[in-house]
Enzyme design. Structure first.
Site, PDB file in Angstrom:
ATOM      1  N   SER A  98     -21.952   5.775 -29.647  1.00 32.63           N
ATOM      2  CA  SER A  98     -22.380   4.382 -29.864  1.00 32.63           C
ATOM      3  C   SER A  98     -21.964   3.783 -31.197  1.00 32.63           C
ATOM      4  O   SER A  98     -22.120   2.574 -31.395  1.00 32.63           O
ATOM      5  CB  SER A  98     -23.894   4.285 -29.741  1.00 32.63           C
ATOM      6  OG  SER A  98     -24.231   4.192 -28.382  1.00 32.63           O
ATOM      7  N   LYS A 124     -19.750   0.884 -31.171  1.00 35.30           N
ATOM      8  CA  LYS A 124     -20.277  -0.481 -30.962  1.00 35.30           C
ATOM      9  C   LYS A 124     -20.074  -1.327 -32.221  1.00 35.30           C
ATOM     10  O   LYS A 124     -19.946  -2.552 -32.145  1.00 35.30           O
ATOM     11  CB  LYS A 124     -21.760  -0.421 -30.569  1.00 35.30           C
ATOM     12  CG  LYS A 124     -21.961   0.191 -29.162  1.00 35.30           C
ATOM     13  CD  LYS A 124     -23.419   0.437 -28.837  1.00 35.30           C
ATOM     14  CE  LYS A 124     -23.678   0.734 -27.372  1.00 35.30           C
ATOM     15  NZ  LYS A 124     -23.870   2.103 -26.996  1.00 35.30           N
ATOM     16  N   TYR A 126     -15.226   0.526 -22.530  1.00 37.02           N
ATOM     17  CA  TYR A 126     -16.459   0.868 -23.259  1.00 37.02           C
ATOM     18  C   TYR A 126     -16.582   2.394 -23.409  1.00 37.02           C
ATOM     19  O   TYR A 126     -16.853   2.911 -24.493  1.00 37.02           O
ATOM     20  CB  TYR A 126     -17.680   0.300 -22.505  1.00 37.02           C
ATOM     21  CG  TYR A 126     -18.983   0.900 -22.981  1.00 37.02           C
ATOM     22  CD1 TYR A 126     -19.632   0.401 -24.099  1.00 37.02           C
ATOM     23  CD2 TYR A 126     -19.540   2.013 -22.328  1.00 37.02           C
ATOM     24  CE1 TYR A 126     -20.812   0.983 -24.563  1.00 37.02           C
ATOM     25  CE2 TYR A 126     -20.711   2.592 -22.785  1.00 37.02           C
ATOM     26  CZ  TYR A 126     -21.338   2.077 -23.896  1.00 37.02           C
ATOM     27  OH  TYR A 126     -22.492   2.662 -24.365  1.00 37.02           O
ATOM     28  N   TYR A 172     -31.459   1.669 -32.373  1.00 38.19           N
ATOM     29  CA  TYR A 172     -32.183   1.403 -31.120  1.00 38.19           C
ATOM     30  C   TYR A 172     -33.660   1.132 -31.372  1.00 38.19           C
ATOM     31  O   TYR A 172     -33.997   0.433 -32.325  1.00 38.19           O
ATOM     32  CB  TYR A 172     -32.022   2.561 -30.128  1.00 38.19           C
ATOM     33  CG  TYR A 172     -30.605   3.015 -29.988  1.00 38.19           C
ATOM     34  CD1 TYR A 172     -29.637   2.135 -29.504  1.00 38.19           C
ATOM     35  CD2 TYR A 172     -30.208   4.295 -30.338  1.00 38.19           C
ATOM     36  CE1 TYR A 172     -28.323   2.536 -29.379  1.00 38.19           C
ATOM     37  CE2 TYR A 172     -28.893   4.692 -30.218  1.00 38.19           C
ATOM     38  CZ  TYR A 172     -27.968   3.810 -29.736  1.00 38.19           C
ATOM     39  OH  TYR A 172     -26.682   4.206 -29.623  1.00 38.19           O
ATOM     40  N   VAL A 229     -24.898   9.270 -29.816  1.00 40.97           N
ATOM     41  CA  VAL A 229     -25.431  10.509 -29.247  1.00 40.97           C
ATOM     42  C   VAL A 229     -24.526  11.722 -29.474  1.00 40.97           C
ATOM     43  O   VAL A 229     -24.907  12.846 -29.169  1.00 40.97           O
ATOM     44  CB  VAL A 229     -25.774  10.393 -27.731  1.00 40.97           C
ATOM     45  CG1 VAL A 229     -26.979   9.510 -27.502  1.00 40.97           C
ATOM     46  CG2 VAL A 229     -24.574   9.938 -26.924  1.00 40.97           C
TER      47      VAL A 229
HETATM   48  N1  GLN Z   1     -21.538   6.765 -24.397  1.00 37.43           N
HETATM   49  C1  GLN Z   1     -22.953   6.722 -24.533  1.00 37.43           C
HETATM   50  C2  GLN Z   1     -23.602   5.928 -23.409  1.00 37.43           C
HETATM   51  O1  GLN Z   1     -23.136   4.904 -23.073  1.00 37.43           O
HETATM   52  C3  GLN Z   1     -23.308   6.149 -25.861  1.00 37.43           C
HETATM   53  C4  GLN Z   1     -24.802   6.138 -26.111  1.00 37.43           C
HETATM   54  C5  GLN Z   1     -25.180   6.456 -27.518  1.00 37.43           C
HETATM   55  O2  GLN Z   1     -24.423   6.961 -28.330  1.00 37.43           O
HETATM   56  N2  GLN Z   1     -26.442   6.186 -27.812  1.00 37.43           N
HETATM   57  O3  GLN Z   1     -24.572   6.340 -22.842  1.00 37.43           O
END
Ligand code: GLN
Length: 325
Positions: A76, A79, A199, A251, A269
């Site tokens: 993530s 992003k 994505y 988050y 993650v």
């Molecule tokens: N690729 C992961 C997903 O879309 C990214 C989520 C994350 O890093 N929190 O679920």
């Protein structure tokens, strides 16, 4: 606990290996409280005990400790790159017409709020928002996005991790649902499969704690790389991205993290956290054992320790206020 006074060198902080090692040793006992991500099967192969940190300061200090060289997937934290590039290429109006700037208070992959009554995603740091951002990035394509990521992170070795990509792609029912829901609301307008592929590919880029520290440093310095003096991102873009990171980057843990650490940050993650110390430095952390929100458990503890002992919290100035008139 009494905070130490911080040392200054030419107006900025002094960071050394000893300080970083102390932060990691403080954090290490917490590793066992978390777990490596397994909903993307390939990520479960990570070693939960890995822990590394890298700091780049605006006055040229480079400091690393622990497993800072380990490659892991950005997840993530991409992003941040996606949002910065979309703001540069499409402009803030186009982005924020389709995505809000509010913390969602929900899990990163939550569908709840959009399926109820909201028509647009809460912010670009949760999956729904980032998938929408990728709709805007579709004309650039993954090759260009990798090139841009290498430039932003000052790391030519960033590549697409095909194993992680395939593993996530084969297990992406939730993100597919989100993307098709967004299409049904007219928020995602391009080919849904292509948008989601972009994505997911962006989540699968291989980085190190050092790549994250470089990107964080660029953000800390308003988009100008301090080593070369070259402007890489517009000032307004950086300000927007960093503000959204502060309010939404961790988050549903963003509020507590802002109190405890007080640095605009973004987690993934894969175990990475990127943290910006405005006007001072960029920090990259790697620790794949995650808390229940998907944030690196030891990474957060290391950042909290550093923030406290080096007085990095962006609102420390309020705590310093002992003036009278
Ligand atoms: N690729 C992961 C997903 O879309 C990214 C989520 C994350 O890093 N929190 O679920």
């Amino acid at each position: 606990m009494q905070a130490h006074h911080f040392d200054k060198r030419g107006g900025s902080l002094i960071i050394n290996e000893e300080k970083l090692s102390r932060a990691l040793e403080h954090a290490r006992p917490h590793i066992g409280e978390g777990r490596v991500a397994s909903y993307i099967p390939e990520l479960s192969k990570a070693d939960a005990n890995d822990l590394g940190i890298c700091v780049h300061t605006i006055d040229g200090q480079r400091c690393r400790f622990g497993d800072w060289e380990r490659r892991f997937t950005i997840q993530s934290i991409s992003k941040v790159i996606n949002l910065a590039v979309a703001l540069e290429h499409s402009g803030a109006d186009a982005v924020f017409k389709r995505i809000r700037m509010e913390p969602s208070g929900a899990a990163f992959n939550s569908m709840q709020r959009i399926s109820d009554n909201e028509d647009v995603p809460f912010n670009p740091m949760v999956n729904a928002g980032a998938i929408t951002v990728c709709d805007l990035l579709l004309p650039l394509g993954i090759e260009k996005m990798i090139e841009i990521s290498q430039k932003l992170c000052m790391d030519e070795d960033i590549t697409l991790n095909e194993e992680v990509f395939e593993s996530e792609w084969a297990n992406s029912a939730r993100n597919h649902s989100l993307a098709y829901l967004l299409q049904s609301k007219g928020v995602v307008r391009g080919n849904v499969e292509e948008v989601l592929r972009l994505y997911t590919q962006m989540c699968s880029l291989n980085v190190t704690a050092e790549s994250l520290a470089s990107l964080a440093l660029l953000l800390a310095n308003g988009g100008v790389h301090p080593e070369t003096g070259r402007r890489i991102l517009e000032e307004d873009v950086v300000k927007t991205v960093v503000t959204v990171m502060l309010t939404c980057g961790m988050y549903d843990g963003s509020g507590e993290f802002a109190v405890r650490v007080g640095l605009p940050s973004k987690s993934g993650v894969g175990g990475g956290i990127l943290s910006v110390v405005p006007g001072e430095m960029g920090i990259g952390v790697y620790g794949p054992s995650l808390d229940e929100k998907g944030n690196s458990i030891a990474g957060q503890k290391a950042l909290e320790f550093l923030s406290h002992h080096e007085r990095l919290h962006i609102l420390d100035r309020c705590a310093d206020g002992r003036k009278t008139f």
